[in-house]
Design a protein around this motif. Structure first.
Motif, PDB file in Angstrom:
ATOM      1  N   ILE A 115     -16.018  11.079   7.431  1.00  2.07           N
ATOM      2  CA  ILE A 115     -15.309  11.013   8.680  1.00  2.07           C
ATOM      3  C   ILE A 115     -14.962   9.651   8.168  1.00  2.07           C
ATOM      4  O   ILE A 115     -15.894   8.200   8.276  1.00  2.07           O
ATOM      5  CB  ILE A 115     -16.488  11.103   9.979  1.00  2.07           C
ATOM      6  N   PRO A 116     -13.495   8.678   8.048  1.00  7.46           N
ATOM      7  CA  PRO A 116     -13.532   8.013   7.495  1.00  7.46           C
ATOM      8  C   PRO A 116     -13.183   7.107   8.416  1.00  7.46           C
ATOM      9  O   PRO A 116     -12.500   5.764   8.709  1.00  7.46           O
ATOM     10  CB  PRO A 116     -11.914   8.197   6.617  1.00  7.46           C
ATOM     11  N   ALA A 117     -13.488   7.386  10.474  1.00  8.46           N
ATOM     12  CA  ALA A 117     -12.460   7.042  10.988  1.00  8.46           C
ATOM     13  C   ALA A 117     -13.306   5.627  11.904  1.00  8.46           C
ATOM     14  O   ALA A 117     -14.117   5.156  10.669  1.00  8.46           O
ATOM     15  CB  ALA A 117     -12.433   8.057  12.500  1.00  8.46           C
ATOM     16  N   THR A 118     -12.260   4.825  12.672  1.00  7.40           N
ATOM     17  CA  THR A 118     -13.546   4.013  12.697  1.00  7.40           C
ATOM     18  C   THR A 118     -13.289   3.920  14.006  1.00  7.40           C
ATOM     19  O   THR A 118     -14.113   3.127  15.317  1.00  7.40           O
ATOM     20  CB  THR A 118     -12.548   2.604  12.473  1.00  7.40           C
ATOM     21  N   VAL A 119     -12.492   4.640  14.599  1.00  7.03           N
ATOM     22  CA  VAL A 119     -12.702   4.690  16.438  1.00  7.03           C
ATOM     23  C   VAL A 119     -12.526   6.224  16.617  1.00  7.03           C
ATOM     24  O   VAL A 119     -11.722   6.638  16.138  1.00  7.03           O
ATOM     25  CB  VAL A 119     -11.431   3.960  17.837  1.00  7.03           C
ATOM     26  N   GLU A 120     -13.611   7.016  16.911  1.00  7.88           N
ATOM     27  CA  GLU A 120     -13.649   8.212  17.449  1.00  7.88           C
ATOM     28  C   GLU A 120     -14.082   8.621  19.022  1.00  7.88           C
ATOM     29  O   GLU A 120     -15.467   7.993  19.026  1.00  7.88           O
ATOM     30  CB  GLU A 120     -14.179   9.193  16.461  1.00  7.88           C
ATOM     31  N   GLY A 121     -13.566   9.954  19.854  1.00 13.64           N
ATOM     32  CA  GLY A 121     -14.757   9.957  21.031  1.00 13.64           C
ATOM     33  C   GLY A 121     -16.061  10.798  20.112  1.00 13.64           C
ATOM     34  O   GLY A 121     -16.858  11.056  19.981  1.00 13.64           O
ATOM     35  N   GLY A 122     -15.538  11.567  18.850  1.00  7.58           N
ATOM     36  CA  GLY A 122     -16.527  13.318  18.048  1.00  7.58           C
ATOM     37  C   GLY A 122     -16.933  12.213  17.300  1.00  7.58           C
ATOM     38  O   GLY A 122     -17.525  11.482  16.730  1.00  7.58           O
ATOM     39  N   PRO A 123     -16.324  12.519  16.052  1.00  3.90           N
ATOM     40  CA  PRO A 123     -15.379  13.742  16.544  1.00  3.90           C
ATOM     41  C   PRO A 123     -15.923  15.196  15.539  1.00  3.90           C
ATOM     42  O   PRO A 123     -17.129  15.329  15.581  1.00  3.90           O
ATOM     43  CB  PRO A 123     -14.465  13.027  14.645  1.00  3.90           C
ATOM     44  N   MET A 124     -15.300  16.151  15.802  1.00  2.61           N
ATOM     45  CA  MET A 124     -15.114  17.764  16.085  1.00  2.61           C
ATOM     46  C   MET A 124     -15.858  17.908  14.707  1.00  2.61           C
ATOM     47  O   MET A 124     -16.736  19.198  14.398  1.00  2.61           O
ATOM     48  CB  MET A 124     -14.345  18.574  16.553  1.00  2.61           C
ATOM     49  N   SER A 125     -15.637  17.198  13.472  1.00  2.00           N
ATOM     50  CA  SER A 125     -15.890  17.151  12.179  1.00  2.00           C
ATOM     51  C   SER A 125     -16.963  17.350  12.162  1.00  2.00           C
ATOM     52  O   SER A 125     -18.329  18.161  10.904  1.00  2.00           O
ATOM     53  CB  SER A 125     -15.273  17.093  11.302  1.00  2.00           C
ATOM     54  N   LEU A 126     -17.969  16.328  12.383  1.00  2.00           N
ATOM     55  CA  LEU A 126     -19.053  15.994  12.369  1.00  2.00           C
ATOM     56  C   LEU A 126     -20.400  17.328  12.934  1.00  2.00           C
ATOM     57  O   LEU A 126     -21.338  17.896  12.255  1.00  2.00           O
ATOM     58  CB  LEU A 126     -19.268  14.810  13.648  1.00  2.00           C
ATOM     59  N   LEU A 127     -19.668  17.816  14.550  1.00  2.00           N
ATOM     60  CA  LEU A 127     -20.594  18.845  14.084  1.00  2.00           C
ATOM     61  C   LEU A 127     -20.137  20.081  13.509  1.00  2.00           C
ATOM     62  O   LEU A 127     -21.386  21.158  13.720  1.00  2.00           O
ATOM     63  CB  LEU A 127     -20.327  19.277  16.233  1.00  2.00           C
ATOM     64  N   GLU A 128     -19.258  20.351  13.505  1.00  2.00           N
ATOM     65  CA  GLU A 128     -18.673  21.558  11.979  1.00  2.00           C
ATOM     66  C   GLU A 128     -19.523  21.490  11.465  1.00  2.00           C
ATOM     67  O   GLU A 128     -19.280  22.635  10.059  1.00  2.00           O
ATOM     68  CB  GLU A 128     -17.613  21.392  12.927  1.00  2.00           C
ATOM     69  N   GLY A 129     -19.368  20.449  10.211  1.00  2.00           N
ATOM     70  CA  GLY A 129     -19.952  20.649   9.099  1.00  2.00           C
ATOM     71  C   GLY A 129     -21.408  20.222   9.633  1.00  2.00           C
ATOM     72  O   GLY A 129     -21.976  21.384   7.979  1.00  2.00           O
ATOM     73  N   LEU A 130     -22.355  19.876  10.126  1.00  2.00           N
ATOM     74  CA  LEU A 130     -23.407  19.890  10.290  1.00  2.00           C
ATOM     75  C   LEU A 130     -23.625  21.638  10.438  1.00  2.00           C
ATOM     76  O   LEU A 130     -24.775  22.338   9.956  1.00  2.00           O
ATOM     77  CB  LEU A 130     -24.303  18.892  11.446  1.00  2.00           C
ATOM     78  N   GLY A 131     -22.984  21.754  11.601  1.00  2.00           N
ATOM     79  CA  GLY A 131     -23.235  23.221  11.385  1.00  2.00           C
ATOM     80  C   GLY A 131     -22.964  24.138  10.377  1.00  2.00           C
ATOM     81  O   GLY A 131     -22.944  25.766  10.515  1.00  2.00           O
ATOM     82  N   SER A 132     -22.241  23.867   9.325  1.00  2.00           N
ATOM     83  CA  SER A 132     -22.001  24.907   8.735  1.00  2.00           C
ATOM     84  C   SER A 132     -23.120  24.038   7.252  1.00  2.00           C
ATOM     85  O   SER A 132     -23.081  25.175   6.292  1.00  2.00           O
ATOM     86  CB  SER A 132     -20.744  24.449   7.610  1.00  2.00           C
ATOM     87  N   GLY A 133     -24.031  23.387   7.752  1.00  2.00           N
ATOM     88  CA  GLY A 133     -24.698  23.171   6.326  1.00  2.00           C
ATOM     89  C   GLY A 133     -24.293  21.843   5.707  1.00  2.00           C
ATOM     90  O   GLY A 133     -25.064  22.006   4.096  1.00  2.00           O
ATOM     91  N   ARG A 134     -23.308  21.636   5.829  1.00  2.00           N
ATOM     92  CA  ARG A 134     -23.497  20.547   4.768  1.00  2.00           C
ATOM     93  C   ARG A 134     -23.483  18.626   5.128  1.00  2.00           C
ATOM     94  O   ARG A 134     -23.594  18.272   6.435  1.00  2.00           O
ATOM     95  CB  ARG A 134     -21.399  20.289   4.676  1.00  2.00           C
ATOM     96  N   PRO A 135     -24.098  18.307   4.849  1.00  2.00           N
ATOM     97  CA  PRO A 135     -24.037  17.009   5.204  1.00  2.00           C
ATOM     98  C   PRO A 135     -23.234  16.253   4.831  1.00  2.00           C
ATOM     99  O   PRO A 135     -22.354  16.658   4.666  1.00  2.00           O
ATOM    100  CB  PRO A 135     -25.071  15.987   3.924  1.00  2.00           C
TER     101      PRO A 135
END
Length: 332
Positions: free
Chosen positions: A171-191
């Motif tokens: 996640i390279p962003a400096t401002v986010e509400g999420g991001p969804m990739s945080l949840l999706e990545g962890l849910g996919s078993g990825r750090p």
């Protein structure tokens, strides 16, 4: 006179490649397709043992892979002057059956070609300045990093597959509400490598699966990524010492011993020769390893027979194409 002939098949399969590789690594050896030329001394090395039919006139050595036909395996082993096994299992198997002239030579492989990159997945669009495009471009310049960027264009099935390809979600962003990739990545078993204090990231701080860096800090992110790559490289420690050069060195030492026992000797190498020149170079992860290794093998041959002067001249011709070899010039 060629003192060592590496006898291999001509089918361009694995054994053909192994025979060719060894012939290219031993400066005094030649590749002999299928049958060796008649020998009055020296070694005919059959890669593999099934190519052996009758005595060559020299010392017949076989590369013993695995047992399918026990009788045929043992018959050739007993008739040959020495047996080389790629696995300790079959060297021990032969010795247990009375074939004492058997040696285990640890198998080599394309060590430099299979060094891993760190695969980072960046999910979503990056056009807005807050999304961290500059950080992504900074990492893209690292030769040990492979970036998988979706651009926000993947359908769900393809997106799930993309998550499975990566070592870490970035996640390279400096401002986010999420991001969804945080949840999706962890849910996919990825750090996940994530900016501290951004969006939902604080809710997962303390998790060993979420690695933090100061938001927007390119230097800190690069160091974190480099440390993760070093960790990935460390998983390859069990096969350190199994490069093609290590494999060739072990054969060289064995061949020298076999010949010495019969009152023969390999050509004496010039001052400064050693196996493993590839290991003295910082080989880039994006290098054409096959081409680079061919250059180094040629330089090794020059070093063996001619010494440092000819080897330096040969190597200097390749500095422009392979800048990484320049550091080797001073060590030849």
């Amino acid at each position: 006179m060629t003192l060592v002939q590496i006898v291999g098949p001509t089918d361009r399969w694995v054994l053909h490649s192994l025979a060719r590789k060894l012939a290219s690594k031993l400066p005094y050896a030649t590749f002999a397709p299928w049958r060796p030329r008649p020998l009055s001394g020296g070694i005919a090395y059959y890669v593999n043992y099934a190519l052996y039919e009758a005595p060559s006139g020299g010392l017949d050595v076989g590369f013993f892979t695995h047992v399918e036909d026990e009788a045929g395996f043992l018959d050739r082993a007993r008739r040959m002057d020495h047996c080389v096994s790629m696995s300790k299992l079959y060297a021990d198997w032969l010795r247990d059956r009375g074939v004492l002239h058997a040696t285990h030579v640890p198998m080599g492989f394309d060590y430099y070609r299979f060094r891993p990159k760190l695969v980072l997945g960046v999910v979503g669009r990056l056009e807005h300045p807050r999304k961290g495009m500059a950080l992504v471009e900074r990492l893209r310049r690292l030769d040990f990093v492979e970036l998988v960027a979706t651009g926000g264009l993947l359908e769900e099935d393809a997106l799930r597959e993309a998550y499975q390809r990566v070592d870490y979600v970035l996640i390279p962003a400096t401002v986010e509400g999420g991001p969804m990739s945080l949840l999706e990545g962890l849910g996919s078993g990825r750090p996940v490598i994530a900016p501290a204090g951004v969006g939902m990231v604080p809710e997962f701080e303390g998790s060993p699966q979420v690695l933090l860096y100061p938001a927007g800090d390119a230097d800190a992110l690069e160091e974190l990524v480099a440390s993760r790559h070093r960790e990935k490289l460390a998983r390859g420690r069990p096969v350190q010492g199994r490069t093609w050069d290590d494999w060739a060195r072990s054969h060289h030492e064995l061949f020298a011993e076999i010949l010495r026992e019969r009152g023969l000797a390999l050509p004496e190498p010039a001052e400064g020769f050693r196996f493993g020149l590839m290991g003295e170079i910082d080989v880039p992860f994006d290098a054409d390893v096959e081409a680079l290794e061919a250059v180094i093998d040629g330089v090794s041959r020059s070093l063996y027979f001619g010494g440092p002067g000819p080897a330096r001249r040969d190597l200097s011709r390749w500095v422009r194409e392979f800048p990484c070899v320049e550091t080797l010039l001073d060590r030849l």
